[in-house]
Design a protein around this motif. Structure first.
Motif, PDB file in Angstrom:
ATOM      1  N   MET A   1      14.064  24.320  56.178  1.00  0.00           N
ATOM      2  CA  MET A   1      13.173  25.079  57.059  1.00  0.00           C
ATOM      3  C   MET A   1      12.195  25.928  56.252  1.00  0.00           C
ATOM      4  O   MET A   1      11.013  26.021  56.580  1.00  0.00           O
ATOM      5  N   MET A   2      12.702  26.551  55.185  1.00  0.00           N
ATOM      6  CA  MET A   2      11.796  27.363  54.359  1.00  0.00           C
ATOM      7  C   MET A   2      10.811  26.456  53.612  1.00  0.00           C
ATOM      8  O   MET A   2       9.638  26.801  53.434  1.00  0.00           O
ATOM      9  N   GLY A   3      11.291  25.293  53.180  1.00  0.00           N
ATOM     10  CA  GLY A   3      10.428  24.331  52.475  1.00  0.00           C
ATOM     11  C   GLY A   3       9.280  23.883  53.367  1.00  0.00           C
ATOM     12  O   GLY A   3       8.136  23.768  52.915  1.00  0.00           O
ATOM     13  N   TRP A   4       9.586  23.655  54.628  1.00  0.00           N
ATOM     14  CA  TRP A   4       8.540  23.254  55.596  1.00  0.00           C
ATOM     15  C   TRP A   4       7.444  24.325  55.658  1.00  0.00           C
ATOM     16  O   TRP A   4       6.248  24.030  55.563  1.00  0.00           O
ATOM     17  N   LEU A   5       7.849  25.577  55.778  1.00  0.00           N
ATOM     18  CA  LEU A   5       6.871  26.667  55.854  1.00  0.00           C
ATOM     19  C   LEU A   5       6.044  26.752  54.564  1.00  0.00           C
ATOM     20  O   LEU A   5       4.822  26.908  54.600  1.00  0.00           O
ATOM     21  N   LEU A   6       6.723  26.612  53.420  1.00  0.00           N
ATOM     22  CA  LEU A   6       6.001  26.730  52.144  1.00  0.00           C
ATOM     23  C   LEU A   6       4.987  25.590  51.984  1.00  0.00           C
ATOM     24  O   LEU A   6       3.879  25.802  51.491  1.00  0.00           O
ATOM     25  N   ILE A   7       5.367  24.393  52.419  1.00  0.00           N
ATOM     26  CA  ILE A   7       4.411  23.265  52.344  1.00  0.00           C
ATOM     27  C   ILE A   7       3.205  23.558  53.243  1.00  0.00           C
ATOM     28  O   ILE A   7       2.052  23.424  52.822  1.00  0.00           O
ATOM     29  N   ASN A   8       3.481  24.002  54.488  1.00  0.00           N
ATOM     30  CA  ASN A   8       2.368  24.325  55.407  1.00  0.00           C
ATOM     31  C   ASN A   8       1.414  25.342  54.790  1.00  0.00           C
ATOM     32  O   ASN A   8       0.198  25.161  54.792  1.00  0.00           O
ATOM     33  N   LEU A   9       1.993  26.429  54.285  1.00  0.00           N
ATOM     34  CA  LEU A   9       1.147  27.510  53.757  1.00  0.00           C
ATOM     35  C   LEU A   9       0.353  27.037  52.547  1.00  0.00           C
ATOM     36  O   LEU A   9      -0.812  27.407  52.359  1.00  0.00           O
ATOM     37  N   SER A  10       0.988  26.196  51.747  1.00  0.00           N
ATOM     38  CA  SER A  10       0.297  25.696  50.565  1.00  0.00           C
ATOM     39  C   SER A  10      -0.860  24.765  50.960  1.00  0.00           C
ATOM     40  O   SER A  10      -1.925  24.775  50.325  1.00  0.00           O
ATOM     41  N   ILE A  11      -0.643  23.983  52.035  1.00  0.00           N
ATOM     42  CA  ILE A  11      -1.734  23.119  52.520  1.00  0.00           C
ATOM     43  C   ILE A  11      -2.882  23.985  53.054  1.00  0.00           C
ATOM     44  O   ILE A  11      -4.058  23.697  52.821  1.00  0.00           O
TER      45      ILE A  11
END
Ligand code: NDP
Length: 403
Positions: free
Chosen positions: A167-177
């Motif tokens: 779940m945290m990985g999903w957020l980090l990918i979104n923010l990085s995009i």
């Protein structure tokens, strides 16, 4: 039709590749990033304070204690990453830049972990509910579904830790995009902002209410095999972020009305999703706690029929589906690709509802039959008023309870 989907997928894939998402052999940098992420999460999980929550009572009458400090861990993690990026140690788009390599690295890691779990689980001689081996002898089945309920490593409950990482990985990918998109174009379209804000709220909410996870199907019923291992750390972060990748390459513009409607759908879905999960969790902890300001109505002393649970047997799935739909709507309707997540979730939740139904029917027997009679609607409630009112779930529930 197939041709259209095929050519859309091909052009989407090409633009993803142009923006750096190309499944590729992981470089040592990507491995270091992934390792740093997991080690960092494990360390933060131990050192950051948080409430200790007792899980459900297992078949052998034991309970697992979960440290539900996910929200604080996420805040610290975001602060550290934001600090590192603004100090120039790395680019805020580093995850998006290495998306394809990280995807392959995560897939390899999950494959190795699932094989490890299968071997260790099959060899387990423990009799405890958490660790007893459920190996069937069918190697593929055991690898896919797992053989142990709650395996641990170095004192870490792997299932709880892994979903947290996903779940945290999903957020980090979104923010990085979002950062990559901003760095490339100098601005973010409303569509990207909406998607990012909705996902941020969803993930923050997930960790704010992390203790509610301790009574969900994945935690209480699912063994930990490749399906969950890969689902948590590859599927969730890399496919739930498809809309962000798509918006980065397509920059859809929304009218004010469309943006407003999307916000409304998100808010309704979120209210139903959070409200129903909360009601069930509170009921399990304290069967006398008020639901919507009233004492709870119960079937057979065990199943809640007040609040959302008296409207449909899985209102929480309905709320989640509306939220998932609101994540994709900012992308418009020019392509089916951004609708991957709601489509997948619909299939998953329909399947899960059937499995949960079978589990509850076996566990609660005639009480479950009574509950189904009282609340006949599975996921979508029937609010139509042209029926004979005595056949609607709500009316029937009230009548039964007055008996
Ligand atoms: P639920 O939280 O709906 O849990 C089902 C369990 O709740 C049943 O097995 C039963 O367990 C208990 N229960 C059912 N009805 C009642 C009742 N009336 N009163 C009291 N207890 C009841 O299922 P999930 O764990 O599948 O889902 C949790 C949330 O996670 C959902 O909102 C779902 O949408 C979401 N989710 C999201 C996914 C995603 O990919 N985005 C994937 C999967 C889930 P017991 O035996 O303990 O009584």
């Amino acid at each position: 039709m197939m041709e259209m989907v095929g050519s859309t997928a091909a052009s989407y894939w090409k633009s993803m590749e142009e923006h750096g998402f190309r499944p590729d052999q992981p470089s040592s940098r990507s491995w270091a990033l992934l390792a740093g992420y997991f080690v960092g999460l494990a360390v933060l999980g131990v050192v950051v304070p948080g409430p200790k929550i007792q899980g459900v009572v297992l078949a052998d009458k034991t309970r697992i204690t979960y440290k539900c400090n996910g929200f604080a861990v996420l805040v610290v993690l975001l602060a550290v990453l934001a600090g590192g990026a603004s100090a120039g140690f790395f680019s805020p788009s580093i995850i998006a830049d290495q998306g394809g390599e990280l995807f392959v690295a995560a897939l390899i890691l999950c494959t190795v972990l699932s094989i490890y779990l299968q071997v260790v689980g099959s060899l387990s001689r423990s009799k405890s509910t958490s660790l007893v081996s459920h190996a069937t002898g069918n190697v593929v089945h055991d690898w896919w579904f797992g053989v142990q309920l709650n395996p641990s490593l170095l004192g870490l409950d792997l299932k709880f830790f892994w979903i947290r990482a996903g779940m945290m990985g999903w957020l980090l990918i979104n923010l990085s995009i979002a950062a990559k998109s901003y760095l490339e174009h100098g601005s973010l379209p409303v569509s990207m902002v909406l998607f990012q804000v909705f996902c941020l709220i969803y993930v923050l909410d997930y960790f704010w209410f992390e203790e509610y996870m301790t009574s969900t199907w994945d935690i209480i019923a699912e063994h930990f095999g490749f399906m969950l291992v890969m689902g948590d750390v590859v599927w969730i972060p890399f496919t739930f972020s498809i809309q962000a990748w798509w918006l980065m390459t397509n920059r859809a513009e929304l009218t004010k009305v469309a943006a407003f409607m999307d916000v409304v759908i998100f808010l309704i879905g979120y209210t139903v999703f959070r409200g129903s999960n909360k009601q069930k969790h509170i009921f399990k902890k304290d069967p006398k706690a008020l639901i919507w300001g009233q004492p709870p109505k119960v079937v057979g002393g065990k199943l809640l029929v007040s609040g959302y649970w008296g409207i449909a047997r899985h209102c929480n799935y309905l709320g989640d589906l509306l939220v998932a739909f609101s994540f994709s709507l900012p992308c418009g309707f020019s392509s089916p690709i951004p609708y991957f997540y709601p489509t997948y979730l619909l299939i998953l939740l329909l399947w899960r509802e059937r499995r949960d139904e079978a589990k509850c029917r076996q566990k609660y027997k005639e009480v479950w039959v009574e509950y189904c009679k009282t609340v006949p609607w599975r996921i979508i409630p029937d609010f139509s008023f042209h029926h004979d009112p005595s056949t609607t779930g709500l009316r029937f529930a009230n009548e039964k309870l007055q008996d």
